[in-house]
Motif scaffolding. Sequence first.
Motif, short mmCIF file in Angstrom:
data_model
loop_
_atom_site.label_atom_id
_atom_site.label_comp_id
_atom_site.label_asym_id
_atom_site.label_seq_id
_atom_site.Cartn_x
_atom_site.Cartn_y
_atom_site.Cartn_z
N ILE A 165 8.19 -2.84 1.59
CA ILE A 165 6.76 -2.98 1.28
C ILE A 165 6.17 -1.65 0.83
O ILE A 165 6.38 -0.61 1.46
CB ILE A 165 5.99 -3.51 2.52
CG1 ILE A 165 6.41 -4.95 2.82
CG2 ILE A 165 4.48 -3.44 2.29
CD1 ILE A 165 5.71 -5.58 4.01
N SER A 166 5.38 -1.72 -0.25
CA SER A 166 4.57 -0.60 -0.70
C SER A 166 3.12 -0.95 -0.43
O SER A 166 2.71 -2.09 -0.61
CB SER A 166 4.77 -0.39 -2.20
OG SER A 166 3.69 0.35 -2.73
N ILE A 167 2.32 0.03 0.00
CA ILE A 167 0.90 -0.29 0.20
C ILE A 167 0.08 0.11 -1.02
O ILE A 167 -1.16 0.06 -0.98
CB ILE A 167 0.33 0.34 1.49
CG1 ILE A 167 0.40 1.87 1.44
CG2 ILE A 167 1.01 -0.20 2.72
CD1 ILE A 167 -0.56 2.53 2.44
N GLY A 168 0.71 0.47 -2.12
CA GLY A 168 -0.05 0.77 -3.33
C GLY A 168 0.71 1.71 -4.25
O GLY A 168 1.68 2.35 -3.83
N GLY A 226 4.76 10.34 3.80
CA GLY A 226 5.72 9.62 4.64
C GLY A 226 5.26 8.20 4.82
O GLY A 226 4.11 7.86 4.52
N GLY A 227 6.16 7.36 5.34
CA GLY A 227 5.84 5.95 5.50
C GLY A 227 4.99 5.64 6.73
O GLY A 227 4.58 4.50 6.94
N TYR A 266 0.94 4.70 -5.35
CA TYR A 266 0.76 6.13 -5.16
C TYR A 266 1.79 6.52 -4.11
O TYR A 266 2.32 5.67 -3.41
CB TYR A 266 -0.66 6.47 -4.68
CG TYR A 266 -1.15 5.51 -3.63
CD1 TYR A 266 -1.94 4.43 -3.97
CD2 TYR A 266 -0.74 5.65 -2.29
CE1 TYR A 266 -2.34 3.51 -3.00
CE2 TYR A 266 -1.14 4.75 -1.33
CZ TYR A 266 -1.94 3.67 -1.70
OH TYR A 266 -2.33 2.76 -0.75
N VAL A 267 2.07 7.83 -4.02
CA VAL A 267 3.12 8.25 -3.10
C VAL A 267 2.52 9.04 -1.93
O VAL A 267 1.82 10.02 -2.13
CB VAL A 267 4.19 9.09 -3.83
CG1 VAL A 267 5.27 9.55 -2.86
CG2 VAL A 267 4.81 8.28 -4.96
N LEU A 268 2.79 8.55 -0.72
CA LEU A 268 2.37 9.24 0.50
C LEU A 268 3.46 10.22 0.92
O LEU A 268 4.61 10.08 0.51
CB LEU A 268 2.16 8.23 1.62
CG LEU A 268 1.14 7.11 1.36
CD1 LEU A 268 1.33 5.99 2.36
CD2 LEU A 268 -0.26 7.69 1.44
N ALA A 314 1.65 4.20 5.92
CA ALA A 314 1.84 2.83 5.41
C ALA A 314 2.10 1.87 6.59
O ALA A 314 1.55 0.77 6.64
CB ALA A 314 2.99 2.79 4.42
N THR A 332 9.05 0.81 4.68
CA THR A 332 7.89 1.20 3.88
C THR A 332 8.33 2.18 2.79
O THR A 332 8.93 3.22 3.08
CB THR A 332 6.81 1.88 4.75
OG1 THR A 332 7.38 3.01 5.41
CG2 THR A 332 6.25 0.91 5.77
N THR A 333 8.03 1.83 1.54
CA THR A 333 8.48 2.64 0.42
C THR A 333 7.62 2.35 -0.81
O THR A 333 7.22 1.20 -1.01
CB THR A 333 9.98 2.32 0.12
OG1 THR A 333 10.37 3.04 -1.05
CG2 THR A 333 10.23 0.84 -0.11
N PRO A 334 7.32 3.39 -1.60
CA PRO A 334 6.45 3.14 -2.76
C PRO A 334 7.07 2.20 -3.80
O PRO A 334 6.34 1.66 -4.63
CB PRO A 334 6.21 4.53 -3.35
CG PRO A 334 7.13 5.45 -2.66
CD PRO A 334 7.61 4.81 -1.42
N1 ADE Z 1 5.82 5.88 1.45
C1 ADE Z 1 5.32 6.75 0.54
N2 ADE Z 1 4.42 6.17 -0.27
C2 ADE Z 1 4.33 4.86 0.14
C3 ADE Z 1 3.58 3.75 -0.30
N3 ADE Z 1 2.74 3.81 -1.33
N4 ADE Z 1 3.75 2.57 0.35
C4 ADE Z 1 4.62 2.47 1.38
N5 ADE Z 1 5.36 3.50 1.83
C5 ADE Z 1 5.22 4.69 1.22
#
Ligand code: ADE
Length: 231
Positions: A130-133, A139-140, A135-137, A143, A86-88
């Motif tokens: 995979i990014s869920i959108g 942590g994953g 924006y930056v969370l 997500a 999981t990553t933006p």
């Molecule tokens: N980790 C930080 N932001 C994320 C995002 N938008 N989607 C998936 N993982 C994330």
Amino acid sequence: MRIDILRVLPELLEGPLGHSIVKRAREKGTVEIFIHNLRDFSTDKHRRVDDYPFGGEAGMVMCIEPIERALDHLQSKRSYDEVIFTTPDGLTYNQQEANRLSTLENIIILCGHYKGVDQRVRDHLVTREISIGDYVLSGGELAAAVIADSIVRVLPGSISDETSALSDSFQDNLLSPPVYTRPAEYKGWGVPPVLLSGHKARIEEWRHEQALEKTRMRRPDLLDRLEESED
Ligand code: ADE
């Protein structure tokens, strides 16, 4: 189906995956979800899983060793169809991907953290990012919870009313039409009369028109996709 999640922060996952539809699906055995602590796979005496980046940028980077040890541990027991990170900056998640993942037998979700993960993890150990959108969370984990929840929702048997998950927004590239319940009149605000008519065909037609109209107004990009899939 079996979902293994590798994470650093426990609290963010246990809650969302311990309630409602996901909880019931786990109890019924429709899905097995195992949450693992990456720190358990660290050989460091302080159980660290991150380190300073080469080249001196700000932020910590997740190390490859504990991740590979965790993956080896799981993959020595069964084979996995996907190892998701999981990553933006991954591919943007959507309903089609949730449906596809729900057809797999075993998947691993590796939650991203800190400033990122050693690029060699992404190059050699992960099969999908995979990014869920956009924006930056922090942590994953959140997500991963979103991905797991959306998969479980469409697994056969998760929802007692079988048609319910299939009529979710996005399943046919359309947003869902509005819904109403009792009372039929509240503070002078009524319900569209067709819904009270008992006329099934007309109700279906109204719902479809409403779904189209809402999608046209809010998400015209989905209608382009619909046309592409019809070509
Ligand atoms: N980790 C930080 N932001 C994320 C995002 N938008 N989607 C998936 N993982 C994330």
